[in-house]
Design a protein around this motif. Structure first.
Motif, mmCIF file in Angstrom:
data_model
loop_
_atom_site.group_PDB
_atom_site.id
_atom_site.type_symbol
_atom_site.label_atom_id
_atom_site.label_comp_id
_atom_site.label_asym_id
_atom_site.label_seq_id
_atom_site.Cartn_x
_atom_site.Cartn_y
_atom_site.Cartn_z
ATOM 1 N N ILE A 31 0.794 -1.000 0.075
ATOM 2 C CA ILE A 31 -0.151 -0.129 -0.552
ATOM 3 C C ILE A 31 0.853 0.850 -0.270
ATOM 4 O O ILE A 31 0.340 2.602 -0.562
ATOM 5 C CB ILE A 31 -0.762 -0.344 0.926
ATOM 6 N N ALA A 41 -4.354 7.193 -0.196
ATOM 7 C CA ALA A 41 -4.504 6.019 0.992
ATOM 8 C C ALA A 41 -4.901 6.513 2.165
ATOM 9 O O ALA A 41 -5.717 5.502 2.947
ATOM 10 C CB ALA A 41 -3.090 6.363 1.307
ATOM 11 N N LEU A 175 -3.953 -6.446 -4.645
ATOM 12 C CA LEU A 175 -3.091 -5.379 -4.815
ATOM 13 C C LEU A 175 -2.546 -5.364 -5.849
ATOM 14 O O LEU A 175 -1.579 -4.564 -6.817
ATOM 15 C CB LEU A 175 -1.527 -4.478 -3.650
ATOM 16 N N LEU A 197 -8.755 -2.636 -2.561
ATOM 17 C CA LEU A 197 -8.853 -2.738 -1.698
ATOM 18 C C LEU A 197 -10.085 -2.582 -1.062
ATOM 19 O O LEU A 197 -10.488 -3.555 -0.229
ATOM 20 C CB LEU A 197 -7.720 -2.013 -1.071
#
Length: 520
Positions: A31, A41, A175, A197
């Motif tokens: 991430i 994020a 991911l 995600l």
């Protein structure tokens, strides 16, 4: 559960939790590499934290702390424990189904409650979008927590401890899968990663629920979906759970305060999240393992009138917890920069992000022993079905945390949130220790614990000095991409060998105790 079996259960949960946390690091490394500390994020981290916040409030915090002692006593007395678990499963599922629907509808309000600093920025819209996808996770993971309580109360720890690994595996697959099919450096690519995600969150919740449901079925507890009904036992459960729910809510308010403070500083939500992941490794491996194993054990002992056995279990759990977390705390305070730079600094995660995250890591390290001690002290209250006093203590801690985090933020910025968390952790320990004095001998620290604690601290300080010297000497190697991983591994080995070597020599612990419990 004998002390040796208690420690064997602790190591079972601890090892599986360690594997889960390692996979969690792989997840967070990816991430950080793909998204850094940018708006996608931060939006995803807030969206993911929402179901986790309420999950700890409903399931792990309130419901399980009340459910496990009651269920354990029914198992011990052979008093139709299966029916009680079934009623609780259906009741919790019904409440959370309604709550999930409400949460999805009012997601903008939940995001504002979590991070009002996002208002008027792209982070807000993204967090609402991701949050609506991820929020149903609360239903699946809360039922997973209840089934885990059933398994733990019957001495079956493996499935419940292993299930969280699925979350991290599914995240990593999402991911890597999206990362291989899109250009992830532009805004559209990063948004797509955030969406992947968010979708992975409820899928992981379903996977974890299936694992523990199957394990519970094999253990003789086949729990099924049905219409909720209020029984006298569930009423008693609700009465006991209510103060624990309030206490859990207070703890989550502390986290909310930290998020709110961080949301007004660009990148701070992500900095605190990555720092949280580092200190959560020892906290998860030790603190959660001890809490999971100790609560049902103490509940059974108190029902059987075994006060001496309860005291021994409490002291040995506290002793081994601190023997493993005090050195981890010292390491987080002494070498935060090498840890953060090697683990996270790549791709979109810059050296500035490393410096900011390292500050938070060091501050969280200061509070780590307190967070773990809470895990051993709280079962003393919950095993006696006393959930009111922990609530009052948590309420006082909430006021202190808000004063520190909000009051210090204009002066020291986002780090105020971490300082509030750590100092509040120690305040909670003081309150719990003081409150436990009324419980008699069963809640007192024995002579062996007091003797070993001082020596554990000495061994950890000695290790910290050795680590500091080694890190300073090895500093040039941490800047070389092909060597820095080996350098960090060498630094960790130096810390482990020096701590356990010194600790064994001065009598802080016996290495044979660790070897024996690991074998079991």
């Amino acid at each position: 559960m004998k002390p040796i079996r208690l420690m064997a259960g602790f190591f079972t949960v601890g090892i599986w939790t360690l594997l889960s946390r390692v996979m969690g690091f792989v997840r967070d490394i990816l991430i950080a590499a793909y998204l850094g500390t940018g708006p996608v994020a931060e939006a995803f981290l807030v969206a993911f934290s929402l179901p986790n916040l309420f999950r700890r409030f409903f399931a792990e915090g309130a419901f399980n702390m009340a459910f496990v002692p009651m269920f354990s006593k029914k198992v011990q007395a052979e008093d139709d424990a299966h029916r009680f678990a079934q009623d609780a499963f259906v009741g919790l599922g019904g409440i959370l189904t309604v709550f999930t629907v409400i949460g999805v509808i009012f997601m903008p309000a939940l995001v504002t409650m979590m991070a009002s600093g996002f208002l008027g920025t792209e982070r807000f819209d993204l967090a609402v979008y991701y949050g609506r996808i991820a929020f149903p996770y609360i239903l699946f993971i809360s039922l997973t927590a209840l089934l885990s309580g059933v398994l733990n109360a019957t001495g079956r720890f493996t499935a419940a401890a292993a299930a969280p690994i699925l979350l991290n595996i599914i995240f990593v697959i999402a991911l890597v899968g999206v990362g291989l099919t899109c250009e992830c450096t532009d805004a559209a690519g990063q948004t797509k990663i955030g969406q992947a995600l968010a979708i992975a969150v409820p899928i992981a919740g379903i996977a974890q629920l299936i694992v523990v449901w199957v394990a519970a079925k094999k253990a003789g507890y086949t729990l099924r979906i049905g219409m909720p009904r209020m029984t006298p036992e569930l009423k008693r459960l609700a009465i006991i759970a209510a103060p624990a729910a309030l206490a859990g809510g207070v703890v989550q308010i502390n986290l909310l305060v930290g998020r709110q403070v961080a949301s007004f500083f660009d990148g701070a939500v992500a900095w605190l999240n990555y720092a949280d992941r580092l200190y959560q490794l020892p906290l998860g491996v030790v603190g959660i393992a001890i809490g999971v194993v100790l609560l049902p054990d103490l509940s059974r002992r108190l029902r059987a009138g075994d006060e001496a056995g309860g005291r021994d279990a409490f002291n040995r759990a506290s002793e081994i917890s601190l023997a493993l977390t005090i050195p981890a705390s010292v390491a987080l305070m002494v070498i935060p920069v090498p840890l953060v730079s090697v683990l996270f600094e790549r791709g979109a995660f810059t050296s500035d992000d490393t410096a900011a995250t390292a500050i938070a890591v060091a501050i969280y390290g200061l509070g780590l022993p307190a967070f773990v001690l809470q895990k051993t002290l709280q079962p003393l209250f919950f095993a006696r079905e006393d959930t009111k006093r922990p609530f009052y203590y948590a309420l006082m801690a909430m006021v202190l945390n808000a004063a520190l985090a909000v009051g210090l933020s204009p002066v020291i910025g986002f780090a105020a949130a971490a300082i509030g968390t750590s100092l509040t952790g120690w305040a909670m320990v003081v309150l719990l220790v003081n409150g436990a004095k009324s419980m008699g001998e069963a809640a007192k620290f024995d002579a062996r614990f007091k003797k070993r604690l001082g020596r554990i601290i000495v061994a950890a300080i000695a290790m910290g000095i050795i680590l500091l010297i080694a890190a300073t000497t090895m500093q040039p190697f941490f800047g070389i991409a092909t060597v820095r991983y080996v350098a960090l591994l060498a630094l960790i080995i130096i810390g482990v060998v020096s701590y356990f070597g010194i600790g064994h020599m001065i009598g802080a612990f016996k290495l044979s105790e660790f070897r024996r419990n690991l074998r079991r």
